[in-house]
Design a protein around this motif. Structure first.
Motif, PDB file in Angstrom:
ATOM      1  N   PRO A 193       0.661  -1.161  -0.062  1.00  0.00           N
ATOM      2  CA  PRO A 193      -0.045  -0.007  -0.029  1.00  0.00           C
ATOM      3  C   PRO A 193       0.936   1.329   0.122  1.00  0.00           C
ATOM      4  N   LYS A 194       0.506   2.345  -0.693  1.00  0.00           N
ATOM      5  CA  LYS A 194       1.084   3.303  -0.620  1.00  0.00           C
ATOM      6  C   LYS A 194       0.612   4.414   0.637  1.00  0.00           C
ATOM      7  N   ARG A 195      -0.540   4.017   1.069  1.00  0.00           N
ATOM      8  CA  ARG A 195      -1.309   4.501   2.197  1.00  0.00           C
ATOM      9  C   ARG A 195      -2.295   3.664   2.653  1.00  0.00           C
ATOM     10  N   MET A 196      -2.440   3.393   3.816  1.00  0.00           N
ATOM     11  CA  MET A 196      -3.427   2.399   4.506  1.00  0.00           C
ATOM     12  C   MET A 196      -4.297   2.997   5.431  1.00  0.00           C
ATOM     13  N   PRO A 197      -5.455   2.936   5.415  1.00  0.00           N
ATOM     14  CA  PRO A 197      -6.185   3.571   6.537  1.00  0.00           C
ATOM     15  C   PRO A 197      -5.786   3.238   8.014  1.00  0.00           C
ATOM     16  N   LEU A 289      -4.364   2.209  -1.760  1.00  0.00           N
ATOM     17  CA  LEU A 289      -4.440   0.905  -0.804  1.00  0.00           C
ATOM     18  C   LEU A 289      -3.880  -0.406  -1.671  1.00  0.00           C
ATOM     19  N   ILE A 290      -4.674  -0.470  -2.803  1.00  0.00           N
ATOM     20  CA  ILE A 290      -4.146  -1.660  -3.656  1.00  0.00           C
ATOM     21  C   ILE A 290      -3.918  -0.828  -4.940  1.00  0.00           C
ATOM     22  N   PRO A 291      -2.584  -0.587  -5.099  1.00  0.00           N
ATOM     23  CA  PRO A 291      -2.309   0.089  -6.421  1.00  0.00           C
ATOM     24  C   PRO A 291      -2.544  -0.535  -7.763  1.00  0.00           C
ATOM     25  N   GLY A 314     -10.434   6.647  -6.564  1.00  0.00           N
ATOM     26  CA  GLY A 314      -9.406   5.985  -5.669  1.00  0.00           C
ATOM     27  C   GLY A 314      -9.867   4.506  -5.606  1.00  0.00           C
ATOM     28  N   HIS A 315      -9.826   4.069  -4.197  1.00  0.00           N
ATOM     29  CA  HIS A 315     -10.151   2.657  -3.795  1.00  0.00           C
ATOM     30  C   HIS A 315     -11.436   2.156  -3.973  1.00  0.00           C
ATOM     31  N   VAL A 316     -12.425   3.110  -3.851  1.00  0.00           N
ATOM     32  CA  VAL A 316     -13.919   2.627  -3.982  1.00  0.00           C
ATOM     33  C   VAL A 316     -14.466   3.300  -4.878  1.00  0.00           C
ATOM     34  N   PRO A 317     -14.204   3.244  -6.135  1.00  0.00           N
ATOM     35  CA  PRO A 317     -14.727   3.911  -7.185  1.00  0.00           C
ATOM     36  C   PRO A 317     -16.435   3.926  -7.618  1.00  0.00           C
ATOM     37  N   GLN A 318     -17.017   2.471  -7.019  1.00  0.00           N
ATOM     38  CA  GLN A 318     -18.261   2.605  -7.342  1.00  0.00           C
ATOM     39  C   GLN A 318     -19.019   3.473  -6.195  1.00  0.00           C
ATOM     40  N   GLU A 319     -18.387   3.786  -5.203  1.00  0.00           N
ATOM     41  CA  GLU A 319     -18.802   4.805  -4.319  1.00  0.00           C
ATOM     42  C   GLU A 319     -18.728   6.172  -4.396  1.00  0.00           C
ATOM     43  N   GLU A 320     -17.518   6.503  -4.871  1.00  0.00           N
ATOM     44  CA  GLU A 320     -17.014   7.816  -5.251  1.00  0.00           C
ATOM     45  C   GLU A 320     -17.636   8.459  -6.551  1.00  0.00           C
ATOM     46  N   ASP A 321     -17.643   7.692  -7.712  1.00  0.00           N
ATOM     47  CA  ASP A 321     -18.427   8.041  -8.824  1.00  0.00           C
ATOM     48  C   ASP A 321     -19.280   6.943  -9.222  1.00  0.00           C
ATOM     49  N   PRO A 322     -20.509   6.610  -8.571  1.00  0.00           N
ATOM     50  CA  PRO A 322     -21.062   5.527  -9.061  1.00  0.00           C
ATOM     51  C   PRO A 322     -21.684   5.903 -10.517  1.00  0.00           C
ATOM     52  N   LYS A 323     -21.976   6.946 -11.071  1.00  0.00           N
ATOM     53  CA  LYS A 323     -22.602   7.271 -12.347  1.00  0.00           C
ATOM     54  C   LYS A 323     -21.582   6.601 -13.570  1.00  0.00           C
ATOM     55  N   ALA A 324     -20.279   7.152 -13.267  1.00  0.00           N
ATOM     56  CA  ALA A 324     -19.411   6.945 -14.301  1.00  0.00           C
ATOM     57  C   ALA A 324     -19.138   5.368 -14.359  1.00  0.00           C
ATOM     58  N   THR A 325     -18.831   4.804 -13.246  1.00  0.00           N
ATOM     59  CA  THR A 325     -18.456   3.288 -12.976  1.00  0.00           C
ATOM     60  C   THR A 325     -19.643   2.507 -13.433  1.00  0.00           C
ATOM     61  N   VAL A 326     -20.826   2.590 -13.017  1.00  0.00           N
ATOM     62  CA  VAL A 326     -21.957   2.153 -13.626  1.00  0.00           C
ATOM     63  C   VAL A 326     -22.349   1.957 -15.010  1.00  0.00           C
ATOM     64  N   ALA A 327     -21.941   3.078 -15.398  1.00  0.00           N
ATOM     65  CA  ALA A 327     -22.089   2.932 -17.090  1.00  0.00           C
ATOM     66  C   ALA A 327     -21.365   2.021 -17.788  1.00  0.00           C
ATOM     67  N   VAL A 328     -20.159   1.820 -17.354  1.00  0.00           N
ATOM     68  CA  VAL A 328     -19.138   0.777 -17.831  1.00  0.00           C
ATOM     69  C   VAL A 328     -19.747  -0.673 -17.483  1.00  0.00           C
ATOM     70  N   VAL A 329     -20.223  -0.757 -16.313  1.00  0.00           N
ATOM     71  CA  VAL A 329     -20.687  -1.986 -16.112  1.00  0.00           C
ATOM     72  C   VAL A 329     -21.921  -2.172 -17.025  1.00  0.00           C
ATOM     73  N   LYS A 330     -22.839  -1.346 -17.161  1.00  0.00           N
ATOM     74  CA  LYS A 330     -24.042  -1.352 -17.897  1.00  0.00           C
ATOM     75  C   LYS A 330     -23.830  -1.818 -19.582  1.00  0.00           C
ATOM     76  N   GLN A 331     -22.534  -1.177 -19.983  1.00  0.00           N
ATOM     77  CA  GLN A 331     -22.124  -1.665 -21.312  1.00  0.00           C
ATOM     78  C   GLN A 331     -21.588  -3.180 -21.344  1.00  0.00           C
ATOM     79  N   PHE A 332     -21.193  -3.467 -20.371  1.00  0.00           N
ATOM     80  CA  PHE A 332     -20.328  -4.762 -19.984  1.00  0.00           C
ATOM     81  C   PHE A 332     -21.399  -5.826 -20.069  1.00  0.00           C
ATOM     82  N   LEU A 333     -22.750  -5.613 -19.269  1.00  0.00           N
ATOM     83  CA  LEU A 333     -23.405  -6.602 -19.317  1.00  0.00           C
ATOM     84  C   LEU A 333     -24.494  -6.668 -20.584  1.00  0.00           C
TER      85      LEU A 333
END
Length: 345
Positions: A193-197, A289-291, A314-333
Motif C-alpha cells: 500500500p502507498k497509504r493504509m487507513p 491501498l491496492i495500487p 481511488g479505492h472505492v470507485p463504485q462509491e466515489e463516482d457511481p454514475k461513471a463506473t456503473v455506465a461501464v458495468v451496464k455496457q459490459f452486461l
C-alpha cells in the motif's frame, strides 16, 4: 515554621488540584474516544426499505434486494419472480452493502440486485461461532449459503477490495453458480500500500487489541474514509457517520482485528487462468491501498477479461463516482448478454 507549613499545604493543594485537573482531562479525552458497541436495535435506521435478514448457521446476514421482488424475504429469487437477471454485490473491508447504493439505483430497473453485509461488517456482525476464521474461503461459503437461502441458482457477481477477492474466489470454487465477474479494485495479489487507513493499521497490531475494540474517534474514521477517496471533498459528514456507526455494531471492531490478520493475498491467484466467465476489471488509478499494478495482473491472468481504469478515482470507485463506473458495468452486461443467456440455458 508556620510559614513553611503554610507553604507545604499550599503546594499540596496545588498539586492535588493539578492531579484532579489532569485526571479530569484524561477522563474527558477517553470519554470522547472510548465508544461502546451499539446493538442492532440502535442501528435500525441503517436498514433499507428492501432490507431483511437471512439465517446462515445462526448468523443473521443483512441482505437487501432491489424492488423487482414483490416479497423481499421470499425463498424464491427475484430473477424467477421478475425475469430479471441477478447481480450479487459484495463490499470490502469495514464497508457495508450501502457502498453499492449508486449502482443499485442505476441497475434495479433492469436487474435483480442483491447485496449483503459480510460477517464482521455492517448490520450482520461477527460469526455466531466465535472461533470461525474470517478467511476468504469462509466468506465464499457464506455467500453461497445466502444464494441457496434465496434460491439464487446463478448470478453475476461483483466485488470491491476484499469483496473482489471473495468474488473471483467464488467464481473459481463454484463456477456453475457464477455467470459473469466484475472486479473493482480487488484483493488477491500481494501488494504494497502507498497509504493504509489508520483503522486497518491499528487492527493489525495484537498489542492494541484491548484498545481498538473500544476506542473509535470519529476523526479516525473520517481519515480512513478519506484515504480511499481520490476526491476528499466527496467524503461528507453523512458518509463518515455511516461508516462510524456501523463500525460500532456489536462485535464488529473485535472481528475486524481478526479479519485483518487473515490477510488479503490468496494462493489461488495462481488459478485465475481457470476463470472462463466474462470478466470486467474496474480500477481507480488513484488507489493508494491496492495500487493499480494489481489491475494489470488481473487482466493478464484472467483470459476473458477487460480492464477499465478511472484516472480520477481511488479505492472505492463504485462509491466515489457511481454514475461513471456503473455506465461501464451496464455496457459490459449488454455486451456479454449472449454469453449469459447461453450459460443460463
Amino acid at each position: 515554621m508556620d510559614k513553611h507549613l503554610t507553604f507545604n499545604k499550599t503546594l499540596l493543594v496545588k498539586m492535588g488540584l493539578a492531579g484532579v485537573l489532569a485526571t479530569s482531562a484524561a477522563a474527558l479525552v477517553i470519554g470522547r474516544i472510548w465508544k461502546p458497541d451499539l446493538q442492532v436495535s440502535k442501528l435500525k435506521h441503517w436498514e433499507l426499505p428492501t432490507s431483511f435478514y437471512v439465517d446462515v448457521e445462526g448468523l443473521q446476514v443483512h441482505v437487501a434486494k432491489s424492488e423487482t421482488s414483490d416479497n423481499l424475504a421470499a425463498t424464491n429469487n427475484c430473477e424467477a419472480q421478475s425475469g430479471a437477471e441477478t447481480l450479487l454485490l459484495i463490499h470490502g473491508t469495514s464497508a457495508s452493502l450501502h457502498t453499492w447504493d449508486g449502482w443499485t439505483e442505476a441497475l434495479k430497473e433492469q436487474y435483480c440486485v442483491v447485496r449483503l453485509d459480510l460477517p464482521a461488517f455492517g448490520l450482520t456482525g461477527p460469526y455466531a461461532d466465535d472461533t470461525k476464521p474470517y478467511s476468504l474461503d469462509n466468506y465464499v461459503d457464506t455467500v453461497i449459503k445466502v444464494m441457496d437461502k434465496l434460491d439464487i441458482k446463478r448470478a453475476t457477481i461483483a466485488g470491491n477490495s476484499l469483496g473482489g477477492g471473495i468474488a473471483w474466489l467464488t467464481a473459481l470454487m463454484h463456477p456453475e453458480r457464477i455467470d459473469r465477474l466484475i472486479l473493482v479494485d480487488a484483493s488477491g495479489f500481494k501488494f504494497t500500500p502507498k497509504r493504509m487507513p489508520i483503522g486497518f493499521k491499528l487492527a493489525q497490531s495484537p498489542v492494541l487489541d484491548g484498545l481498538t475494540e473500544h476506542v473509535l474517534p470519529k476523526s479516525m474514521v473520517r481519515s480512513s474514509v478519506q484515504s480511499v477517496y481520490a476526491d476528499k471533498s466527496k467524503v461528507s459528514d453523512d458518509l463518515v457517520n455511516r461508516y462510524y456507526e456501523l463500525s460500532r455494531r456489536a462485535g464488529n471492531r473485535k472481528a475486524l482485528t481478526r479479519r485483518m490478520r487473515e490477510g488479503l493475498y490468496q494462493d489461488e491467484v495462481k488459478r485465475l487462468g481457470e476463470i472462463t466467465q466474462p470478466t470486467l476489471i474496474i480500477w481507480g488509478a488513484q488507489d493508494e491501498l491496492i495500487p493499480i499494478e494489481s489491475a494489470y495482473k488481473f487482466k493478464a491472468a484472467i483470459p476473458n477479461s477487460q480492464l477499465v481504469v478511472f484516472d480520477h478515482l481511488g479505492h472505492v470507485p463504485q462509491e466515489e463516482d457511481p454514475k461513471a463506473t456503473v455506465a461501464v458495468v451496464k455496457q459490459f452486461l449488454r455486451d456479454t448478454k449472449s454469453d449469459y443467456t447461453k450459460s443460463f440455458n
